[in-house]
Design an enzyme around this catalytic site. Sequence first.
Site, PDB file in Angstrom:
ATOM      1  N   ARG A  80       4.611 -12.201  17.040  1.00  0.00           N
ATOM      2  CA  ARG A  80       4.598 -12.377  15.589  1.00  0.00           C
ATOM      3  C   ARG A  80       5.413 -13.620  15.241  1.00  0.00           C
ATOM      4  O   ARG A  80       6.636 -13.607  15.348  1.00  0.00           O
ATOM      5  CB  ARG A  80       5.186 -11.138  14.884  1.00  0.00           C
ATOM      6  CG  ARG A  80       4.517  -9.829  15.255  1.00  0.00           C
ATOM      7  CD  ARG A  80       3.069  -9.750  14.841  1.00  0.00           C
ATOM      8  NE  ARG A  80       2.861  -9.835  13.418  1.00  0.00           N
ATOM      9  CZ  ARG A  80       2.854  -8.782  12.603  1.00  0.00           C
ATOM     10  NH1 ARG A  80       3.067  -7.582  13.071  1.00  0.00           N
ATOM     11  NH2 ARG A  80       2.626  -8.942  11.316  1.00  0.00           N
TER      12      ARG A  80
ATOM     13  N   HIS B 239       0.037   6.022 -20.159  1.00  0.00           N
ATOM     14  CA  HIS B 239       0.146   5.769 -18.714  1.00  0.00           C
ATOM     15  C   HIS B 239       0.257   7.037 -17.884  1.00  0.00           C
ATOM     16  O   HIS B 239       0.502   6.953 -16.690  1.00  0.00           O
ATOM     17  CB  HIS B 239       1.320   4.844 -18.386  1.00  0.00           C
ATOM     18  CG  HIS B 239       1.318   3.563 -19.170  1.00  0.00           C
ATOM     19  ND1 HIS B 239       0.225   2.737 -19.240  1.00  0.00           N
ATOM     20  CD2 HIS B 239       2.270   2.987 -19.925  1.00  0.00           C
ATOM     21  CE1 HIS B 239       0.511   1.703 -20.000  1.00  0.00           C
ATOM     22  NE2 HIS B 239       1.745   1.834 -20.443  1.00  0.00           N
TER      23      HIS B 239
ATOM     24  N   ARG C  63       1.228   0.172 -14.242  1.00  0.00           N
ATOM     25  CA  ARG C  63       0.451  -0.954 -13.711  1.00  0.00           C
ATOM     26  C   ARG C  63      -0.838  -0.510 -13.018  1.00  0.00           C
ATOM     27  O   ARG C  63      -1.655  -1.348 -12.654  1.00  0.00           O
ATOM     28  CB  ARG C  63       1.321  -1.779 -12.757  1.00  0.00           C
ATOM     29  CG  ARG C  63       2.435  -2.492 -13.515  1.00  0.00           C
ATOM     30  CD  ARG C  63       3.315  -3.274 -12.599  1.00  0.00           C
ATOM     31  NE  ARG C  63       2.659  -4.451 -12.060  1.00  0.00           N
ATOM     32  CZ  ARG C  63       3.245  -5.291 -11.216  1.00  0.00           C
ATOM     33  NH1 ARG C  63       4.465  -5.065 -10.801  1.00  0.00           N
ATOM     34  NH2 ARG C  63       2.598  -6.345 -10.791  1.00  0.00           N
TER      35      ARG C  63
ATOM     36  N   PRO D 211       8.071   2.043  -5.502  1.00  0.00           N
ATOM     37  CA  PRO D 211       8.670   2.962  -4.555  1.00  0.00           C
ATOM     38  C   PRO D 211       8.454   2.490  -3.126  1.00  0.00           C
ATOM     39  O   PRO D 211       7.338   2.167  -2.740  1.00  0.00           O
ATOM     40  CB  PRO D 211       7.924   4.266  -4.779  1.00  0.00           C
ATOM     41  CG  PRO D 211       6.899   3.986  -5.814  1.00  0.00           C
ATOM     42  CD  PRO D 211       6.810   2.534  -5.984  1.00  0.00           C
ATOM     43  N   GLU D 212       9.510   2.473  -2.398  1.00  0.00           N
ATOM     44  CA  GLU D 212       9.425   2.277  -0.966  1.00  0.00           C
ATOM     45  C   GLU D 212       9.658   3.651  -0.338  1.00  0.00           C
ATOM     46  O   GLU D 212       9.686   4.640  -1.063  1.00  0.00           O
ATOM     47  CB  GLU D 212      10.451   1.224  -0.527  1.00  0.00           C
ATOM     48  CG  GLU D 212      10.252  -0.086  -1.277  1.00  0.00           C
ATOM     49  CD  GLU D 212      11.183  -1.206  -0.859  1.00  0.00           C
ATOM     50  OE1 GLU D 212      11.522  -1.288   0.322  1.00  0.00           O
ATOM     51  OE2 GLU D 212      11.567  -2.006  -1.734  1.00  0.00           O
TER      52      GLU D 212
END
Length: 269
Positions: A150, A90, A108, A2-3
């Site tokens: 950056r 899970h 995971r 998920p973002e």
Amino acid sequence: MPELPEVEVTRRGLAPDLVGCRLTGTVVRNPALRFPVTPALDSLVGQDLLGLGRRGKYLLFEFDAGSLIVHLGMSGSLRLLSAATPAEKHDHVDLVFGERVVRLRDPRRFGAVLWQPGRAEDHPLLAGLGPEPLSEVLDGPWLYQATRNRSAPIKQVLMDARTLVGVGNIYASESLFRAGIDPRTSARCLGRVRCARLAQAVRDTLEAALVAGGSTLRDFIRSDGSSGYFQLQHFVYGREGEPCRVCGAPIRCLRQGNRSSFYCSRCQR
DNA sequence: CTCGCCACCTGGGGGC
DNA sequence: TGCCCCCAGGTGGCGA
């Protein structure tokens, strides 16, 4: 997994049914997530959920004394189910609200469930986060300033939560496509014009994904069990070798920081 | 500081 | 079939 869009879709799916409800029980079947699940979730039982917030990809279950911080990692999802629904493999953590349960499934186990007394933003994991991409802060001038020293590729800078929260591997590729910028470009090489285009592209991409209910590729499902469908609108992510939806050139894939980046070599320079 | 890389963990898919 | 290797939406922590 998920973002920001997927986390926000989850938040919006849960909040109307849960805010104002009393937590009546908790179940921890496996505390071995990315960090050990906060012990003594039980002490929250009997408290009312005052709000359900979000900071970056972290969901914040807000109680009087503090917040339960939940991160979905790569493969996590939260569903709202009848409390009688049997847990499956899970399904690691339950928050029970009377007849209903919020269930964390995370194959995971990269997710997290952490208690933070007081203000959630004071938690060390949240303290150093950059601004929200859908807030007023993100615009061309801000992005220009934030990228000046950056030297890393813009794709990796976009995905760095200290720069900006919420943008992960899918939406970094999608935003760079919409802005017409090669993902390998050093961030500090972007001028004001391209920074403005990219800032707008990030907002547009995240908002379009939100409207579509997020991207469901493998594990992500909404709190009601349905899928997002933004993956059908991906311009580049997961489309290696397929024709660019704008110019028809084949989409390419490269590795950056051990992650796949998808781009169109004709549309992105 | 910043950058680049590794690690954590499970499951699915492809190749042989 | 079975095995092995690679890949997957995140991100903290390490050394350079």
